[in-house]
Design a protein around this motif. Structure first.
Motif, mmCIF file in Angstrom:
data_model
loop_
_atom_site.group_PDB
_atom_site.id
_atom_site.type_symbol
_atom_site.label_atom_id
_atom_site.label_comp_id
_atom_site.label_asym_id
_atom_site.label_seq_id
_atom_site.Cartn_x
_atom_site.Cartn_y
_atom_site.Cartn_z
ATOM 1 N N VAL A 171 0.947 -1.179 0.046
ATOM 2 C CA VAL A 171 -0.074 -0.094 -0.076
ATOM 3 C C VAL A 171 1.029 1.193 0.035
ATOM 4 C CG1 VAL A 171 -1.897 -1.047 1.303
ATOM 5 C CG2 VAL A 171 -0.232 -0.065 2.631
ATOM 6 N N ASP A 172 0.527 2.205 -0.436
ATOM 7 C CA ASP A 172 0.863 3.652 -0.614
ATOM 8 C C ASP A 172 0.385 4.275 0.848
ATOM 9 O OD1 ASP A 172 2.317 3.545 -2.978
ATOM 10 O OD2 ASP A 172 0.618 4.639 -4.012
ATOM 11 N N LEU A 173 1.516 4.685 1.594
ATOM 12 C CA LEU A 173 0.964 5.245 2.874
ATOM 13 C C LEU A 173 0.570 6.581 2.665
ATOM 14 C CD1 LEU A 173 4.038 3.819 5.016
ATOM 15 C CD2 LEU A 173 1.643 3.141 5.181
ATOM 16 N N PRO A 174 -0.153 7.149 3.675
ATOM 17 C CA PRO A 174 -0.758 8.694 3.443
ATOM 18 C C PRO A 174 0.508 9.514 3.089
ATOM 19 C CG PRO A 174 -1.766 7.696 5.357
ATOM 20 C CD PRO A 174 -0.547 6.648 4.819
ATOM 21 N N GLY A 175 0.149 10.436 2.074
ATOM 22 C CA GLY A 175 1.087 11.376 1.544
ATOM 23 C C GLY A 175 2.126 10.766 0.929
ATOM 24 N N PHE A 176 2.230 9.477 0.333
ATOM 25 C CA PHE A 176 3.520 9.127 -0.389
ATOM 26 C C PHE A 176 2.643 8.160 -1.528
ATOM 27 C CE2 PHE A 176 5.272 9.275 3.998
ATOM 28 C CZ PHE A 176 6.099 10.385 3.798
ATOM 29 N N GLY A 177 3.596 8.294 -2.650
ATOM 30 C CA GLY A 177 3.105 7.455 -3.782
ATOM 31 C C GLY A 177 1.847 8.254 -4.391
ATOM 32 N N ALA A 178 0.806 7.269 -4.547
ATOM 33 C CA ALA A 178 -0.401 8.069 -5.123
ATOM 34 C C ALA A 178 -1.419 7.913 -4.054
ATOM 35 C CB ALA A 178 -0.950 6.917 -6.394
ATOM 36 N N ALA A 179 -1.220 7.835 -2.765
ATOM 37 C CA ALA A 179 -2.009 7.869 -1.827
ATOM 38 C C ALA A 179 -2.485 9.434 -1.605
ATOM 39 C CB ALA A 179 -1.407 7.490 -0.546
ATOM 40 N N GLY A 180 -3.660 9.807 -0.915
ATOM 41 C CA GLY A 180 -4.063 11.002 -0.429
ATOM 42 C C GLY A 180 -3.104 11.833 0.351
ATOM 43 N N PRO A 181 -3.167 13.134 0.585
ATOM 44 C CA PRO A 181 -2.334 13.614 1.539
ATOM 45 C C PRO A 181 -2.561 13.321 2.934
ATOM 46 C CG PRO A 181 -3.762 15.396 0.636
ATOM 47 C CD PRO A 181 -4.261 14.063 0.055
ATOM 48 N N ALA A 182 -1.652 13.504 3.827
ATOM 49 C CA ALA A 182 -1.795 13.442 5.234
ATOM 50 C C ALA A 182 -2.418 14.596 5.538
ATOM 51 C CB ALA A 182 -0.476 13.190 5.923
ATOM 52 N N ARG A 183 -3.057 14.776 6.896
ATOM 53 C CA ARG A 183 -3.732 15.915 7.426
ATOM 54 C C ARG A 183 -2.512 16.559 8.052
ATOM 55 N NH1 ARG A 183 -7.436 12.101 7.849
ATOM 56 N NH2 ARG A 183 -6.699 11.466 9.846
#
Length: 286
Positions: A56-68
């Motif tokens: 999985v792409d972790l939050p904020g990395f790769g094609a994942a959504g941004p971290a809060r």
């Protein structure tokens, strides 16, 4: 064959790379600034073995959504917890993590939520003595990268330099170096703005990990892996984890660097398959 899909964990939209096969599923967590692509060599081998696995792409990395805004680790914990719970609905999973993903792996294994985890393979795990021993070296690497990020140079020169630096930091064995994968991971450093933003984020992330208390309460089978040529996290950190995780096994791969899954994917797959075989046998009716 590696497949791709979208998923949502802890309200974060993400990308999953996965291979079909028999369970229990192996969940793969990448390191800081990486993406699920860092697990492609391992996923290819799982596909050949018909072992179910997902990166999985972790939050904020790769094609994942941004971290809060705010601390990232609690968000990472929630995200990983939901991913493990979802993929462990039918049988406890085996989790393999690298670097930041490895830190999340041991945190998940110690979670009071009692996540469905059968075993873990943390690789290049920070958080246990690494600051004291590699502060000078890591700070030196970051300072060098920050200087390089501000240099005015043609894009192709910057790109070549970023490729060289990333390849040096993540691989231990140059014979294993995959330039296609290196460029995927180094692309964030190809622009001055992107490089400075990423490296500033790295310092904040390191401070978060440093501030965390010692993790206890891990009882699942654990194989701790460290590269003998890791240039970012000291072996002392993995040795520290080995001391606090009961009945854990520590393996040092002499020719591997910071990402053992790239230098020695067959070895990492072997450890995971050993844990999944135990889980599969235990799930069979007597």
């Amino acid at each position: 064959m590696i497949n791709e899909r979208r998923a949502v964990h802890a309200s974060v939209s993400t990308r999953e790379l996965f291979v079909e096969g028999e369970g229990p599923t192996v969940v793969l967590l990448h390191g800081f600034s990486h993406s699920a692509d860092a697990w492609r060599p391992v996923l290819n081998r799982f596909a050949e073995a018909r072992q179910a696995a997902v990166a999985v792409d972790l939050p904020g990395f790769g094609a994942a959504g941004p971290a809060r805004p705010g601390a990232w680790l609690p968000q990472g914990d929630r995200f990983v917890g939901e991913a493990i719970a979802r993929h462990g609905q039918h049988a406890p999973v085996v989790v393999i993590g690298n670097s930041l993903g490895s830190f999340l792996t041991v945190r998940a294994a110690a979670s009071p939520l009692r996540l469905p985890i059968r075993g873990i393979v943390p690789t290049a795990t920070p958080g246990m003595g690494w600051t004291r021993l590699v502060r000078a070296g890591l700070a030196g690497n970051v300072r060098f990268l920050l200087r390089a990020a501000t240099v005015c140079a043609p894009r192709f020169i910057r790109s070549r330099g970023a490729d060289t630096i990333v390849g040096h930091l993540i691989y231990g064995d140059r014979a294993a170096l995959d330039m296609t994968l290196v460029r995927t991971l180094s692309s964030q450093l190809h622009s001055r703005h992107g490089a400075r933003e990423l490296l500033t984020q790295a310092l904040h992330m390191k401070a978060e990990v440093d501030a965390e208390p010692t993790i206890n309460g891990i009882s699942c089978p654990t194989v701790i892996v460290h590269g003998g040529r890791d240039r970012l996290v000291a072996l002392a950190s993995s040795e520290g984890w080995h001391q606090v995780i009961p009945h854990s096994r520590l393996v040092v791969l002499k020719r591997a660097g910071h990402c053992p899954q790239l230098d020695a994917p067959d070895v990492i797959v072997g450890f995971a398959r050993g844990l999944t075989a135990v889980a599969h046998n235990e799930s069979r009716p007597a």
